[in-house]
Design an enzyme around this catalytic site. Structure first.
Site, PDB file in Angstrom:
ATOM      1  N   GLU A 241       0.846  -1.209   0.000  1.00  0.00           N
ATOM      2  CA  GLU A 241       0.000   0.000   0.000  1.00  0.00           C
ATOM      3  C   GLU A 241       0.880   1.258   0.000  1.00  0.00           C
ATOM      4  O   GLU A 241       0.519   2.285  -0.562  1.00  0.00           O
ATOM      5  CB  GLU A 241      -0.920  -0.017   1.226  1.00  0.00           C
ATOM      6  CG  GLU A 241      -1.945   1.104   1.216  1.00  0.00           C
ATOM      7  CD  GLU A 241      -2.983   0.976   2.324  1.00  0.00           C
ATOM      8  OE1 GLU A 241      -2.906   0.011   3.121  1.00  0.00           O
ATOM      9  OE2 GLU A 241      -3.882   1.834   2.375  1.00  0.00           O
ATOM     10  N   SER A 367      -0.554   6.489   9.292  1.00  0.00           N
ATOM     11  CA  SER A 367      -0.456   7.957   9.278  1.00  0.00           C
ATOM     12  C   SER A 367       0.994   8.392   9.042  1.00  0.00           C
ATOM     13  O   SER A 367       1.936   7.602   9.187  1.00  0.00           O
ATOM     14  CB  SER A 367      -0.947   8.512  10.619  1.00  0.00           C
ATOM     15  OG  SER A 367      -0.010   8.185  11.630  1.00  0.00           O
TER      16      SER A 367
HETATM   17  C1  LIG Z   1      -9.620   7.573   3.175  1.00  0.00           C
HETATM   18  C2  LIG Z   1      -9.242   6.453   4.098  1.00  0.00           C
HETATM   19  C3  LIG Z   1      -9.360   5.157   3.657  1.00  0.00           C
HETATM   20  C4  LIG Z   1      -9.050   4.100   4.518  1.00  0.00           C
HETATM   21  N1  LIG Z   1      -9.205   2.824   4.052  1.00  0.00           N
HETATM   22  C5  LIG Z   1      -8.938   1.788   4.865  1.00  0.00           C
HETATM   23  C6  LIG Z   1      -9.161   0.438   4.403  1.00  0.00           C
HETATM   24  O1  LIG Z   1      -9.577   0.203   3.263  1.00  0.00           O
HETATM   25  N2  LIG Z   1      -8.926  -0.569   5.269  1.00  0.00           N
HETATM   26  C7  LIG Z   1      -8.469  -0.355   6.541  1.00  0.00           C
HETATM   27  O2  LIG Z   1      -8.246  -1.328   7.250  1.00  0.00           O
HETATM   28  N3  LIG Z   1      -8.260   0.904   7.016  1.00  0.00           N
HETATM   29  C8  LIG Z   1      -8.490   1.974   6.194  1.00  0.00           C
HETATM   30  N4  LIG Z   1      -8.288   3.266   6.658  1.00  0.00           N
HETATM   31  C9  LIG Z   1      -7.937   3.457   8.059  1.00  0.00           C
HETATM   32  C10 LIG Z   1      -6.495   3.912   8.307  1.00  0.00           C
HETATM   33  O3  LIG Z   1      -5.583   2.877   8.063  1.00  0.00           O
HETATM   34  C11 LIG Z   1      -6.433   4.398   9.767  1.00  0.00           C
HETATM   35  O4  LIG Z   1      -7.288   5.516   9.869  1.00  0.00           O
HETATM   36  C12 LIG Z   1      -5.023   4.798  10.167  1.00  0.00           C
HETATM   37  O5  LIG Z   1      -4.196   3.673  10.273  1.00  0.00           O
HETATM   38  C13 LIG Z   1      -5.003   5.584  11.498  1.00  0.00           C
HETATM   39  O6  LIG Z   1      -5.690   4.887  12.489  1.00  0.00           O
HETATM   40  P1  LIG Z   1      -6.822   5.587  13.395  1.00  0.00           P
HETATM   41  O7  LIG Z   1      -7.780   6.247  12.442  1.00  0.00           O
HETATM   42  O8  LIG Z   1      -7.349   4.571  14.317  1.00  0.00           O
HETATM   43  O9  LIG Z   1      -6.089   6.750  14.161  1.00  0.00           O
HETATM   44  P2  LIG Z   1      -5.234   6.595  15.501  1.00  0.00           P
HETATM   45  O10 LIG Z   1      -4.361   5.391  15.381  1.00  0.00           O
HETATM   46  O11 LIG Z   1      -6.135   6.705  16.664  1.00  0.00           O
HETATM   47  O12 LIG Z   1      -4.303   7.878  15.416  1.00  0.00           O
HETATM   48  C14 LIG Z   1      -4.771   9.184  15.756  1.00  0.00           C
HETATM   49  C15 LIG Z   1      -3.593  10.144  15.669  1.00  0.00           C
HETATM   50  O13 LIG Z   1      -2.586   9.761  16.621  1.00  0.00           O
HETATM   51  C16 LIG Z   1      -1.334   9.565  15.962  1.00  0.00           C
HETATM   52  N5  LIG Z   1      -0.630   8.426  16.559  1.00  0.00           N
HETATM   53  C17 LIG Z   1      -1.165   7.251  16.953  1.00  0.00           C
HETATM   54  N6  LIG Z   1      -0.213   6.432  17.428  1.00  0.00           N
HETATM   55  C18 LIG Z   1       0.961   7.109  17.320  1.00  0.00           C
HETATM   56  C19 LIG Z   1       2.313   6.791  17.618  1.00  0.00           C
HETATM   57  N7  LIG Z   1       2.656   5.596  18.127  1.00  0.00           N
HETATM   58  N8  LIG Z   1       3.264   7.726  17.372  1.00  0.00           N
HETATM   59  C20 LIG Z   1       2.941   8.941  16.851  1.00  0.00           C
HETATM   60  N9  LIG Z   1       1.665   9.292  16.537  1.00  0.00           N
HETATM   61  C21 LIG Z   1       0.702   8.393  16.768  1.00  0.00           C
HETATM   62  C22 LIG Z   1      -1.688   9.268  14.522  1.00  0.00           C
HETATM   63  O14 LIG Z   1      -0.625   9.605  13.643  1.00  0.00           O
HETATM   64  C23 LIG Z   1      -2.899  10.138  14.297  1.00  0.00           C
HETATM   65  O15 LIG Z   1      -2.501  11.445  13.978  1.00  0.00           O
HETATM   66  C24 LIG Z   1      -8.592   4.346   5.829  1.00  0.00           C
HETATM   67  C25 LIG Z   1      -8.460   5.676   6.272  1.00  0.00           C
HETATM   68  C26 LIG Z   1      -8.792   6.716   5.427  1.00  0.00           C
HETATM   69  C27 LIG Z   1      -8.639   8.117   5.933  1.00  0.00           C
END
Ligand SMILES: Cc1cc2nc3c(=O)[nH]c(=O)nc-3n(C[C@H](O)[C@H](O)[C@H](O)COP(=O)(O)OP(=O)(O)OC[C@H]3O[C@@H](n4cnc5c(N)ncnc54)[C@H](O)[C@@H]3O)c2cc1C
Length: 386
Positions: A241, A367
């Site tokens: 990806e 992210s």
């Molecule tokens: C348009 C879109 C399409 C997507 N499609 C898919 C899909 O098809 N399948 C799928 O499985 N997922 C999908 N996702 C989900 C995506 O993989 C997750 O949103 C992403 O991994 C972040 O996880 P979270 O949303 O739970 O945020 P969180 O993990 O809760 O993070 C929130 C914030 O905290 C920061 N953060 C968290 N942990 C740390 C760390 N250890 N160090 C520094 N910063 C940190 C993050 O960078 C972020 O800014 C999609 C997301 C989007 C926006």
């Protein structure tokens, strides 16, 4: 070219250009749904002519060529002002993992249909409590004879309403460590107990979804890489990806850039003040990313699997995509706020949608904070944070 009889990239590009000059462009309609359906038909047209899965083995419906050929064709699509095919989660994200780690039965059953777009795929990794901390996932798959019974919830699953199959990470051993008890399952999205609920993004499109699994029966033969082997495969999929998919997305950004430059040229001298410096800087960013993705294509062509360096592609994609739409939006000026406005002939709403969608690039596939940590810890060997 190392493979005997393989057509050279320049000659391949020439043939692609001729074919693309003659093919009927797809009819994409105007709504999100019409566009998606049109792109799915387009994928079939491309596949039937041999232009999808160009570097995949012939046994699974591919072209048996190299990643450089794949890249050349994607660039020719941009040059011809034609869209990339739709099944990106299958072709660029999940498919390469099944190709590398799936059984022969799984490869033969799923990969040709995935390439042709006859069957589309979703990626069921993220959960309400597991995104960056993916190993915190709680979806379970409990064994019952030759079947696994799956219960749990996924979220943000792109294109799940149209998906025929989904690669689902589920916990198959509740007593194993966080990473060891996870398996990588192929789940039939039409199976009883699967419910998909669309979520409308800020772009207005219902691209991603929640998926609920209520006692969904998955045959054991749909486990990829063996029970408990899911974590390594998840890292493999995420690597694709961040590299292969990022390259494909780069093409979509290149197309948007060409549209922007065309519109500015048509606007005439002085119509858009300050355009030249911003466009020049943007061009430099796009060219840097192009050079980087050629290096990635070489790594992939040499058979190298996912590495921490894939995160560089994802970060470059994010930076250029966000820069592209920020520049376009600034140049559009206040007229971008007016529905139906056509400042210097550009469809303002398309650029605003692009600007909003670009925000997601720093989130999906891990992210930007996570990508930077991967580079620091796994590539440069810095001590892990707590
Ligand atoms: C348009 C879109 C399409 C997507 N499609 C898919 C899909 O098809 N399948 C799928 O499985 N997922 C999908 N996702 C989900 C995506 O993989 C997750 O949103 C992403 O991994 C972040 O996880 P979270 O949303 O739970 O945020 P969180 O993990 O809760 O993070 C929130 C914030 O905290 C920061 N953060 C968290 N942990 C740390 C760390 N250890 N160090 C520094 N910063 C940190 C993050 O960078 C972020 O800014 C999609 C997301 C989007 C926006």
């Amino acid at each position: 070219m190392s493979r005997v009889g393989m057509v050279g990239v320049d000659e391949y590009r020439r043939r692609a250009r001729i074919w693309l000059g003659q093919v009927k462009p797809p009819d994409l309609g105007s709504s999100y749904e019409e566009r998606f359906a049109g792109l799915r038909r387009w994928q079939r047209v491309l596949y039937d002519a041999g232009w999808v899965g160009i570097h995949w083995p012939r046994e699974v419906g591919g072209g048996g060529l190299s990643m450089h050929h794949t890249l050349a064709f994607a660039e020719e699509l941009v040059r011809a002002r034609l869209p990339q095919p739709v099944g990106s989660i299958g072709v660029e994200v999940i498919g390469p993992t099944i190709l590398r780690h799936g059984s022969n039965e799984q490869r033969n059953r799923f990969l040709p249909q995935l390439l042709s777009g006859v069957e589309l795929w979703g990626q069921g990794f993220s959960e309400p409590g597991a995104g960056s901390d993916l190993a915190g996932l709680r979806t379970r798959a409990i064994r019952d004879g030759d079947t696994l019974i799956v219960t749990g919830q996924k979220v943000w699953t792109s294109w799940a309403t149209d998906a025929d199959f989904c690669a689902v990470l589920a916990r198959t051993d509740l007593n194993a460590g966080r990473h060891n008890g996870i398996s990588y399952l192929i789940v039939d999205m039409r199976a009883p107990g699967v419910t998909v609920r669309p979520i409308r993004q800020m772009t207005g499109d219902p691209e991603f979804n929640e998926i609920f699994f209520d006692d969904v029966a998955v045959p054991l033969e749909n486990v990829v890489g063996g029970l408990g082997g899911g974590w390594q495969l998840a890292m493999d999929t995420l690597g694709h990806e961040r590299s292969g998919y990022a390259i494909r997305r780069r093409m979509e950004n290149e197309s948007a850039f060409i549209d922007l430059v065309d519109a500015l040229r048509a606007a005439g001298p002085g119509a858009v003040p300050d355009a030249r410096a911003a466009i020049g800087e943007l061009f430099v960013s796009l060219k840097k990313f192009e050079a980087q993705s050629r290096a990635t294509a070489t790594r992939l062509a040499d058979g190298e699997g996912p590495t921490p360096i894939d995160s560089l592609d994802k970060l470059s994609l994010t930076a250029t995509e966000q820069q592209l739409y920020a520049v376009a939006s600034n140049l559009l000026g206040v007229e971008r706020m007016v529905v139906g406005a056509r400042p210097w002939g550009a469809r303002a709403e398309d650029w605003i949608k692009g600007l909003l969608y670009a925000r997601s690039a720093s989130i999906y596939g891990g992210s930007s904070q996570i990508q930077r940590s991967i580079i620091a810890e796994r590539h440069l060997g810095l001590p892990r944070g707590r």
